[in-house]
Design a protein around this motif. Structure first.
Motif, mmCIF file in Angstrom:
data_model
loop_
_atom_site.group_PDB
_atom_site.id
_atom_site.type_symbol
_atom_site.label_atom_id
_atom_site.label_comp_id
_atom_site.label_asym_id
_atom_site.label_seq_id
_atom_site.Cartn_x
_atom_site.Cartn_y
_atom_site.Cartn_z
ATOM 1 N N TYR A 7 -26.881 5.114 139.426
ATOM 2 C CA TYR A 7 -26.671 4.171 138.327
ATOM 3 C C TYR A 7 -26.349 2.780 138.854
ATOM 4 O O TYR A 7 -26.808 1.780 138.311
ATOM 5 N N TYR A 43 -26.625 4.072 119.548
ATOM 6 C CA TYR A 43 -26.374 3.102 120.606
ATOM 7 C C TYR A 43 -27.298 1.889 120.552
ATOM 8 O O TYR A 43 -26.915 0.809 120.995
ATOM 9 N N GLU A 73 -25.129 -0.634 130.068
ATOM 10 C CA GLU A 73 -24.290 0.405 129.482
ATOM 11 C C GLU A 73 -25.062 1.214 128.445
ATOM 12 O O GLU A 73 -24.887 2.432 128.343
ATOM 13 N N GLN A 74 -25.940 0.556 127.692
ATOM 14 C CA GLN A 74 -26.765 1.286 126.720
ATOM 15 C C GLN A 74 -27.683 2.273 127.438
ATOM 16 O O GLN A 74 -27.832 3.417 127.012
ATOM 17 N N GLU A 76 -27.363 3.646 130.491
ATOM 18 C CA GLU A 76 -26.575 4.722 131.097
ATOM 19 C C GLU A 76 -26.098 5.719 130.041
ATOM 20 O O GLU A 76 -26.199 6.934 130.217
ATOM 21 N N THR A 77 -25.597 5.199 128.937
ATOM 22 C CA THR A 77 -25.100 6.055 127.861
ATOM 23 C C THR A 77 -26.216 6.911 127.272
ATOM 24 O O THR A 77 -26.030 8.114 127.043
ATOM 25 N N LYS A 80 -27.148 9.875 129.474
ATOM 26 C CA LYS A 80 -26.134 10.931 129.419
ATOM 27 C C LYS A 80 -26.114 11.642 128.068
ATOM 28 O O LYS A 80 -26.021 12.865 128.006
ATOM 29 N N GLU A 81 -26.188 10.891 126.978
ATOM 30 C CA GLU A 81 -26.081 11.485 125.642
ATOM 31 C C GLU A 81 -27.340 12.250 125.247
ATOM 32 O O GLU A 81 -27.252 13.293 124.594
#
Length: 92
Positions: A7, A43, A73-74, A76-77, A80-81
């Motif tokens: 990341y 997101y 951040e969007q 990466e999130t 993961k989500e």
């Protein structure tokens, strides 16, 4: 699965805003694409039209979703989500 080092490298290389496609492969089940879109909309709100392709035997479903991310951040999130959605095997 991506590591924190992965990341960090990606974060250094990306410029924002950026258009990108999330490709998700999962078990072929009813509402998989809709469940993925629901996560994306949390997101990065917007109207999304996923592209779906079933495997030749119908066991798996591949879903592609085009987004415009405003920051890392969007991205990466979402990786993961989306991986947490029921039946998802991989997020690319």
């Amino acid at each position: 699965m991506a590591t924190e080092q992965d990341y960090e490298k990606l974060k250094e290389l990306m410029e924002f805003p950026t258009a990108m496609t999330f490709k998700v492969a999962g078990i072929n089940r009813e509402n998989l694409a809709q469940d993925l879109i629901s996560v994306v909309q949390k997101y990065i709100p917007g109207d999304y039209i996923p592209k779906e392709k079933r495997s030749s035997k119908g066991t798996y479903n591949s879903v592609s979703i085009d987004v415009v991310a405003q920051n890392f951040e969007q991205v990466e999130t979402l990786y993961k989500e989306l991986a947490k959605v029921e039946g998802v095997k991989i997020v690319i």
